[in-house]
Design a protein around this motif. Sequence first.
Motif, PDB file in Angstrom:
ATOM      1  N   THR A  92      -0.629 -15.281  -4.908  1.00 18.92           N
ATOM      2  CA  THR A  92      -0.856 -14.167  -4.506  1.00 18.92           C
ATOM      3  C   THR A  92      -2.518 -13.324  -4.686  1.00 18.92           C
ATOM      4  O   THR A  92      -3.372 -12.890  -3.753  1.00 18.92           O
TER       5      THR A  92
ATOM      6  N   LEU B  50       0.170 -15.495   3.620  1.00 16.25           N
ATOM      7  CA  LEU B  50       0.948 -15.063   2.111  1.00 16.25           C
ATOM      8  C   LEU B  50       2.352 -15.763   2.425  1.00 16.25           C
ATOM      9  O   LEU B  50       2.989 -16.679   1.519  1.00 16.25           O
TER      10      LEU B  50
ATOM     11  N   ILE C  53      -2.297  -7.032   2.002  1.00 17.77           N
ATOM     12  CA  ILE C  53      -1.527  -7.274   1.149  1.00 17.77           C
ATOM     13  C   ILE C  53      -2.162  -6.292   0.336  1.00 17.77           C
ATOM     14  O   ILE C  53      -3.698  -6.410  -0.048  1.00 17.77           O
TER      15      ILE C  53
ATOM     16  N   THR D 110       2.150  -7.850  -8.930  1.00 18.62           N
ATOM     17  CA  THR D 110       2.709  -8.367  -7.576  1.00 18.62           C
ATOM     18  C   THR D 110       3.863  -8.319  -6.868  1.00 18.62           C
ATOM     19  O   THR D 110       4.379  -8.739  -5.995  1.00 18.62           O
TER      20      THR D 110
END
Lengths: 280, 358
Positions: B55, B68, B153, B175
């Motif tokens: 990530t 992702l 993200i 994450t």
Amino acid sequence: MNIQVSEWGWEFVAECFRRFQGEGVFYLFFAAALLYMVFLTWRRQGQWEKGALGYFLLLALTVYNPLLITKIVDVLDMDDEYYRFIWLLPFTVLISWLAVSLEEKIKHRWGRAVLIVCMAALLAFPGKSILARGLTMAENLYKVPDELIEISELIHEDSEDAEPRAAMDFDLIVLMGQYDPSIQLALAYSDISYMESQADTDYKDRFPPNMLSQMHIYQVLYREKEIEGAEFQGALSYLDTDYVVVKKTYPNMPYLYSQGLTWMAETDTYVILKLEGASG
Amino acid sequence: MDNWIKSMIVLCTYFILFFSFGSLITCRKDRGGKSVGLTVLIGFFLYHIIFQIITIPLMFALQPLSRLTLLWTVLALGIVLFSVWKNHKVWGRIFRDLWRNVCGKTVYERLWRLAAVAIVLANVLAVSLIYSSYWDATYYVGSVSYSVYHNTINTINPLLGAAFETFDLKHCLATYHMNDAVFCQLFSLHPLIETKTVMVIVVTILLNLIYSCFADFFFPGNPRAKALFLGFGFLINLCTFSDYTSSAFVLLRTYEGKAIAGAVVAPFLFYWFIRLFRSAGKIEWEGLFIVSWGAVAVSSSAMFLVPAALGIFAVVQWVRTRHFRVVLCSMACMVPAGVVLACYLLNRLGLLYIYTSR
């Protein structure tokens, strides 16, 4: 729960324990667990207890040592984060270990039952726990009030815009971004936190147009003030805000209606107002 | 599809993933007794380590969340298939042992095991039905909602509903919440259901697995002791006094990484410490390393807690054993937390910042 080293000095650690871990019975049981560890180590029955005692002793001398830690916390400016170090003490694990270990030592079945009931009662009924304060059941799987979902649906049904903009009561702002990020907030959480700290008087000279508009809306919805009509309407228009959601108990409702806002819908607690001529 | 059914599918998916990932560590030949609980716990942290590795580069390269999601789905599926190929024979043995344990030798044992399951179910039911609203959900759950909505993200500030100018390095290196976002996108699940129901159940089960590991360590082969241990754990967490204890976090703010740092990571570190105090095998050090790294992938609070706990453990164990290897291994375990802490401190000093736009 703001506890500052500068304010509490060497008592900072003790105060953190008092406020963030609580008082009384948990410490007693934890201390009893440590004593039991000492006993087992002394009787040479412990396998891991000696190491664990060393670990807790060193924690006490370093992480929980006010002479040392207050300086470190002060330098790193970690006053608000320090309470998390208390989590390194495994209260739940060691108290459970103590209770079950003692229970295992008693041979008589009734004696075991009495011990378990007594320990459970001592842990459960001191009267200050979160449980004693009462817990609320969630209204839905989203774990937000049903009204929030209703308000979101009402606004979307009415608006032609996929991302309608609204000014809302604080209780809704906290949750709306989590439930429906497509609704744009004229005043977001951070905006309100900032504006709370601002005085009513001199902001007009200091704020750029965007913030000035937000402050005008803040003055009306949160400080319940009646500002000049042109300022409030101009702020709504500048921020493209078509909807205003306030509690039914909001005291200046006639003022809002006089500013070009009309009743659109309502829920049990809230009224949704719409700006006349808005795209909806 | 009904949200409840979808939630249950996601829940099962998580445990299949954690078990498959964990098996890569615990099912190797020289790793001693294999336990489903320990495998799932190690798998949870290993899963988040690998997720973090994937990530962070995508996040700083400003890639969309959908990329992702795609990459992680393919990779996770690959790891699961590899684990099945590698471990299916061991799994057969593990589940046969588990079944034998669950059935027990006597009715008395069976009843106590049933009691343990009932306690865990009561715990799961309690946390999944409680309503709690804390302001910081605006940030943590909000970051999932905004990331899914904008297909980004960690670039949107949930407290403003607008883009960050630079990445929030204190939070974005953990994450964990982006994994929530990936699952929301993959299963079309609402972020509030993922964070406040599915993950709440996952974390509660993990918590009870840790208590179960402790019970097995303290009272091996004693189902009554295990049931009582789980019962006391549940009771103590319910009767916590302050809103800031790890018990309160795991009961009321289970959706936050902090709840995992306080209620799962801290006791799990202690679990590995006491195992190491007793005997230092490969699995103990591997377990400690995986928890230490996985912790900072889950919660930014771990960047303070993990080095403190490891540092103290290293000194104690070195004094006990006089083996310098203990210090070296502990320092190796500290490296991931140290890197995250260094990034955070540099960011705070204004020496390191990463822009959210090109």
